[in-house]
Motif scaffolding. Sequence first.
Motif, PDB file in Angstrom:
ATOM      1  N   ARG A   1      -4.191  -3.650  -2.665  1.00 51.23           N
ATOM      2  CA  ARG A   1      -5.369  -3.497  -1.815  1.00 51.23           C
ATOM      3  C   ARG A   1      -5.148  -2.512  -0.672  1.00 51.23           C
ATOM      4  O   ARG A   1      -6.114  -2.025  -0.090  1.00 51.23           O
ATOM      5  CB  ARG A   1      -5.765  -4.850  -1.221  1.00 51.23           C
ATOM      6  N   LEU A   2      -3.898  -2.224  -0.355  1.00 49.41           N
ATOM      7  CA  LEU A   2      -3.600  -1.423   0.827  1.00 49.41           C
ATOM      8  C   LEU A   2      -3.503   0.057   0.480  1.00 49.41           C
ATOM      9  O   LEU A   2      -3.150   0.436  -0.641  1.00 49.41           O
ATOM     10  CB  LEU A   2      -2.285  -1.885   1.466  1.00 49.41           C
ATOM     11  N   SER A   3      -3.798   0.882   1.456  1.00 50.21           N
ATOM     12  CA  SER A   3      -3.631   2.330   1.345  1.00 50.21           C
ATOM     13  C   SER A   3      -2.284   2.703   1.951  1.00 50.21           C
ATOM     14  O   SER A   3      -1.989   2.347   3.096  1.00 50.21           O
ATOM     15  CB  SER A   3      -4.753   3.055   2.085  1.00 50.21           C
ATOM     16  N   ARG A   4      -1.493   3.432   1.196  1.00 50.41           N
ATOM     17  CA  ARG A   4      -0.157   3.765   1.678  1.00 50.41           C
ATOM     18  C   ARG A   4      -0.179   4.776   2.809  1.00 50.41           C
ATOM     19  O   ARG A   4       0.820   4.922   3.520  1.00 50.41           O
ATOM     20  CB  ARG A   4       0.683   4.299   0.520  1.00 50.41           C
ATOM     21  N   SER A   5      -1.282   5.484   2.974  1.00 53.76           N
ATOM     22  CA  SER A   5      -1.378   6.437   4.083  1.00 53.76           C
ATOM     23  C   SER A   5      -1.994   5.813   5.327  1.00 53.76           C
ATOM     24  O   SER A   5      -1.636   6.169   6.446  1.00 53.76           O
ATOM     25  CB  SER A   5      -2.203   7.652   3.647  1.00 53.76           C
ATOM     26  N   GLN A   6      -2.921   4.844   5.172  1.00 54.91           N
ATOM     27  CA  GLN A   6      -3.586   4.220   6.309  1.00 54.91           C
ATOM     28  C   GLN A   6      -2.938   2.901   6.713  1.00 54.91           C
ATOM     29  O   GLN A   6      -2.982   2.524   7.883  1.00 54.91           O
ATOM     30  CB  GLN A   6      -5.067   3.983   5.993  1.00 54.91           C
ATOM     31  N   ASN A   7      -2.375   2.178   5.778  1.00 60.12           N
ATOM     32  CA  ASN A   7      -1.727   0.890   6.064  1.00 60.12           C
ATOM     33  C   ASN A   7      -0.235   0.988   5.791  1.00 60.12           C
ATOM     34  O   ASN A   7       0.369   0.112   5.162  1.00 60.12           O
ATOM     35  CB  ASN A   7      -2.352  -0.226   5.212  1.00 60.12           C
ATOM     36  N   THR A   8       0.377   2.061   6.255  1.00 61.46           N
ATOM     37  CA  THR A   8       1.792   2.307   5.952  1.00 61.46           C
ATOM     38  C   THR A   8       2.690   1.225   6.534  1.00 61.46           C
ATOM     39  O   THR A   8       3.621   0.748   5.877  1.00 61.46           O
ATOM     40  CB  THR A   8       2.204   3.676   6.516  1.00 61.46           C
ATOM     41  N   VAL A   9       2.432   0.814   7.764  1.00 60.03           N
ATOM     42  CA  VAL A   9       3.287  -0.187   8.417  1.00 60.03           C
ATOM     43  C   VAL A   9       3.197  -1.527   7.705  1.00 60.03           C
ATOM     44  O   VAL A   9       4.207  -2.204   7.475  1.00 60.03           O
ATOM     45  CB  VAL A   9       2.898  -0.323   9.897  1.00 60.03           C
ATOM     46  N   PHE A  10       1.979  -1.923   7.329  1.00 58.05           N
ATOM     47  CA  PHE A  10       1.805  -3.201   6.631  1.00 58.05           C
ATOM     48  C   PHE A  10       2.517  -3.167   5.278  1.00 58.05           C
ATOM     49  O   PHE A  10       3.154  -4.151   4.869  1.00 58.05           O
ATOM     50  CB  PHE A  10       0.311  -3.494   6.461  1.00 58.05           C
ATOM     51  N   CYS A  11       2.413  -2.046   4.559  1.00 55.28           N
ATOM     52  CA  CYS A  11       3.127  -1.921   3.279  1.00 55.28           C
ATOM     53  C   CYS A  11       4.635  -2.054   3.487  1.00 55.28           C
ATOM     54  O   CYS A  11       5.331  -2.727   2.705  1.00 55.28           O
ATOM     55  CB  CYS A  11       2.805  -0.582   2.621  1.00 55.28           C
ATOM     56  N   GLY A  12       5.135  -1.423   4.551  1.00 53.12           N
ATOM     57  CA  GLY A  12       6.560  -1.534   4.827  1.00 53.12           C
ATOM     58  C   GLY A  12       6.985  -2.947   5.167  1.00 53.12           C
ATOM     59  O   GLY A  12       8.072  -3.391   4.770  1.00 53.12           O
ATOM     60  N   ARG A  13       6.149  -3.682   5.895  1.00 57.04           N
ATOM     61  CA  ARG A  13       6.477  -5.073   6.219  1.00 57.04           C
ATOM     62  C   ARG A  13       6.564  -5.927   4.957  1.00 57.04           C
ATOM     63  O   ARG A  13       7.445  -6.799   4.829  1.00 57.04           O
ATOM     64  CB  ARG A  13       5.418  -5.650   7.156  1.00 57.04           C
ATOM     65  N   ILE A  14       5.663  -5.678   4.012  1.00 55.94           N
ATOM     66  CA  ILE A  14       5.689  -6.454   2.762  1.00 55.94           C
ATOM     67  C   ILE A  14       6.953  -6.159   1.972  1.00 55.94           C
ATOM     68  O   ILE A  14       7.618  -7.077   1.447  1.00 55.94           O
ATOM     69  CB  ILE A  14       4.434  -6.139   1.929  1.00 55.94           C
ATOM     70  N   LEU A  15       7.324  -4.885   1.883  1.00 56.68           N
ATOM     71  CA  LEU A  15       8.535  -4.518   1.145  1.00 56.68           C
ATOM     72  C   LEU A  15       9.787  -5.063   1.821  1.00 56.68           C
ATOM     73  O   LEU A  15      10.730  -5.505   1.145  1.00 56.68           O
ATOM     74  CB  LEU A  15       8.610  -3.001   1.008  1.00 56.68           C
ATOM     75  N   LEU A  16       9.820  -5.043   3.149  1.00 56.04           N
ATOM     76  CA  LEU A  16      10.967  -5.611   3.857  1.00 56.04           C
ATOM     77  C   LEU A  16      11.062  -7.118   3.653  1.00 56.04           C
ATOM     78  O   LEU A  16      12.159  -7.686   3.536  1.00 56.04           O
ATOM     79  CB  LEU A  16      10.867  -5.287   5.346  1.00 56.04           C
ATOM     80  N   PHE A  17       9.915  -7.795   3.616  1.00 53.21           N
ATOM     81  CA  PHE A  17       9.930  -9.235   3.366  1.00 53.21           C
ATOM     82  C   PHE A  17      10.489  -9.531   1.977  1.00 53.21           C
ATOM     83  O   PHE A  17      11.296 -10.467   1.804  1.00 53.21           O
ATOM     84  CB  PHE A  17       8.515  -9.792   3.496  1.00 53.21           C
ATOM     85  N   LEU A  18      10.069  -8.764   0.982  1.00 55.71           N
ATOM     86  CA  LEU A  18      10.584  -8.977  -0.378  1.00 55.71           C
ATOM     87  C   LEU A  18      12.086  -8.720  -0.432  1.00 55.71           C
ATOM     88  O   LEU A  18      12.818  -9.412  -1.155  1.00 55.71           O
ATOM     89  CB  LEU A  18       9.854  -8.062  -1.364  1.00 55.71           C
ATOM     90  N   ALA A  19      12.551  -7.724   0.328  1.00 59.84           N
ATOM     91  CA  ALA A  19      13.986  -7.447   0.362  1.00 59.84           C
ATOM     92  C   ALA A  19      14.761  -8.594   0.999  1.00 59.84           C
ATOM     93  O   ALA A  19      15.903  -8.884   0.612  1.00 59.84           O
ATOM     94  CB  ALA A  19      14.247  -6.145   1.123  1.00 59.84           C
ATOM     95  N   ARG A  20      14.175  -9.262   1.990  1.00 60.26           N
ATOM     96  CA  ARG A  20      14.827 -10.419   2.615  1.00 60.26           C
ATOM     97  C   ARG A  20      14.720 -11.662   1.748  1.00 60.26           C
ATOM     98  O   ARG A  20      15.618 -12.507   1.742  1.00 60.26           O
ATOM     99  CB  ARG A  20      14.190 -10.700   3.976  1.00 60.26           C
ATOM    100  N   PHE A  21      13.634 -11.768   1.002  1.00 65.93           N
ATOM    101  CA  PHE A  21      13.401 -12.975   0.215  1.00 65.93           C
ATOM    102  C   PHE A  21      14.269 -13.007  -1.045  1.00 65.93           C
ATOM    103  O   PHE A  21      14.926 -14.011  -1.337  1.00 65.93           O
ATOM    104  CB  PHE A  21      11.921 -13.060  -0.167  1.00 65.93           C
ATOM    105  N   PHE A  22      14.312 -11.919  -1.781  1.00 65.68           N
ATOM    106  CA  PHE A  22      15.090 -11.869  -3.017  1.00 65.68           C
ATOM    107  C   PHE A  22      16.523 -11.447  -2.711  1.00 65.68           C
ATOM    108  O   PHE A  22      16.759 -10.640  -1.812  1.00 65.68           O
ATOM    109  CB  PHE A  22      14.468 -10.887  -4.010  1.00 65.68           C
ATOM    110  N   PRO A  23      17.498 -11.953  -3.444  1.00 61.32           N
ATOM    111  CA  PRO A  23      18.884 -11.495  -3.257  1.00 61.32           C
ATOM    112  C   PRO A  23      19.041 -10.053  -3.740  1.00 61.32           C
ATOM    113  O   PRO A  23      18.214  -9.532  -4.492  1.00 61.32           O
ATOM    114  CB  PRO A  23      19.698 -12.475  -4.126  1.00 61.32           C
ATOM    115  N   PHE A  24      20.123  -9.407  -3.313  1.00 63.04           N
ATOM    116  CA  PHE A  24      20.347  -8.017  -3.687  1.00 63.04           C
ATOM    117  C   PHE A  24      20.463  -7.846  -5.191  1.00 63.04           C
ATOM    118  O   PHE A  24      20.077  -6.817  -5.743  1.00 63.04           O
ATOM    119  CB  PHE A  24      21.630  -7.500  -3.023  1.00 63.04           C
ATOM    120  N   SER A  25      21.032  -8.830  -5.873  1.00 57.91           N
ATOM    121  CA  SER A  25      21.267  -8.710  -7.310  1.00 57.91           C
ATOM    122  C   SER A  25      20.061  -9.103  -8.150  1.00 57.91           C
ATOM    123  O   SER A  25      20.180  -9.194  -9.370  1.00 57.91           O
ATOM    124  CB  SER A  25      22.464  -9.593  -7.700  1.00 57.91           C
TER     125      SER A  25
END
Length: 705
Positions: free
Chosen positions: A145-169
């Motif tokens: 639903r998000l625009s990567r050019s207009q909602n860049t910060v929100f997209c980054g927050r979601i990706l960072l959350f997934l990186a914290r939630f899932f293990p590296f492997s």
Amino acid sequence: MAADSSLTFQRIFTRVQATLPQCIEGVDSLPVTSIFSTRISETTKHCIEAAIRSYVTRKVIDGDKTDLTTITAITTICIDLVRHELSLPTLPVLVLSDAFDTLTISQGEQLFAFVESHVGVWKEDTFFAPCKTSVLRMCNDLLRRLSRSQNTVFCGRILLFLARFFPFSERSGLNLVSEFNLENVTTFTNVEASEMEDDEEEDKGGTTPRLDYTLYTKFWSLQDFFRNPAQCFQKAPWKVFTLYCGDVLEAFKSFKLDHLQGSSGGAGARLSRSLSEPAPDQEAAAGDSIASEHQVDQYFAKYLTNQKLLDLQFSDTNFRRYVLLQVLILAQYLTSNIKFKQETLTEDQLAWVRKTEKLVYSLLEETPPDGPKFVSTVKHILKREEMWSNWKNDGCPEFKKPESGKNSVGGAGNSTGKQNGKSEEGALQVGKEDGETQHSPRKVRQKRKVGDLIKEADSRGKFTMGNAEMTRLWNLHPNNLEACKISERDFVPALETYFTPAIEQLSPKADLKEEKKLVNDSNFGWRALRLLACRSPHFFTNSASPIAKLPEYLNTMIKKLAKELPSQLVADIRVEEEEEKEEEKVIPVLEQGEGVKEEEDMEEETGDVEERPEVCAITEDEQLALARHLDTLGGDKWKVLAKKLGFQTDEIEFIEKDKSESITEQAAFMFKLWVDGEGDEANKESLLYTLEGLEMQEVGQGVFT
């Protein structure tokens, strides 16, 4: 315990929804838990889930008037219900997913803060396994639903959350085969803009060099190489890339940037003022609005490719840094060791890449502000990226937290005795029983898994066999099959070398009794058959007339070989008449087991043949006698024999240093080690066979009786 049978679906649904307002007010799940007096079934849990989700979608969510605190309170209540085993573990995530599907993007961004703050809850064993798929689906739905050019910060927050939630492997979050996003295509105009003529007339008075359409085309064409670096390994694209990249970097080199460009009055200077500080002549008129504007850091996720904007873009510090960083990232990919990258660069191509990297770093240092500091940061980031690449090459092993170094007895200090109610002597006794003492604690090293050892060895191109000595032997040569083919391991003699003594015995000059000829020796016959099968075409000749005895067959084959072998002994063998007769006959072939069977029958009947003695290792006296014979030969003959017996170079050097008094002691020590290692296999027959292959038969003469 069984579920309360008096509660039907409708009653559960109604009572749960009726008690939810009370739960939301105090953010407490007790009113819902008090409904059930016994352990509930899975069906009842589904009823509770349906009631709560229906309450959220129908009574809580109301467009822009939605109260986000109510949604967070209900999610907290659902988490408590899961821990009291009154709901399925996926209920909290499903409530949040329903909310995100109906809320606006601004509301969803505020609600996502609650999801981020509870990442520790989602990683608990109770929630992680059942909820990880639902969490991933919820985040992916938000990203769509998000625009990567207009909602860049929100997209980054979601990706960072997934990186914290899932293990590296976690495999779902790893690009294991190193694929590129080929859908990220950059389009630009293919026709030169006519409006550029007007701009040229306006900028004639400036000192900034002009950027023509050719450079514009080359510059934006580089994005295709940054998008798909694999094409740089092809000959034609590589030439295009080096040409375009060289021209663009040369343009950057001649297009200098300076903080004091405002005096020139160019378009680039006007743009840099708006991002850094107000112009001197406009400082009084701008007021507080400009003062607040220049403190905002501008960020562009995707730049426009209009031809008329290239002058302004070349004057933008951030724009230049983005492009130069792309060149460095591409250079690192081309030169790094990546598991799934099949192609490699040539020496000339590697030299061009290294030269280009130096030029890019120098341009970054010249780019204000804080150029040298920015370069050091970039080098640090690229070094970390190289570490992540090596981690992926090793198969993305799982990261584990190191265990705490506190010892259960020694780490407790003086409080250990008080807690256990024992004296210091008693505490020391406990430590001894556990294998540790309070004064000298010892950490028990955890044994590594076999799979980890195999992975580590495979990454270095080695083998691990579970035993130190076996691992050493197996890794002596990178290719074991090729090692078996080396000349030092070829113990099979040539036909001429092996059969020459037997051919000599066929000559009339050889005054030798029939029973003492080599063809009547069972050991010679067995080896002769093996050698004929390997190197003589006569062994496989078809024949319908079998013979009974092995010596008779060997005589026939030796006469045949005597005619072919380049030996002066053939002239002395009077076999011309026999050969003429044999040409009319069919060469007899030994039937399998016939000769051996008849000889065994004869031995049983006559009883004259003695039983073969039991094979055993050579004795110490025989070892010493053999060593003396080797000493008489002189030189390094014992080293040649040691290599044939299986000794390695380092082992031979050890024997030579340890027994440096004389060659006799060195050879005797070598024989002793051979017997200790081989056991009964280190016998007389094996040694004589090896000496015969080395043409050192005199070493064994007179030793064995």
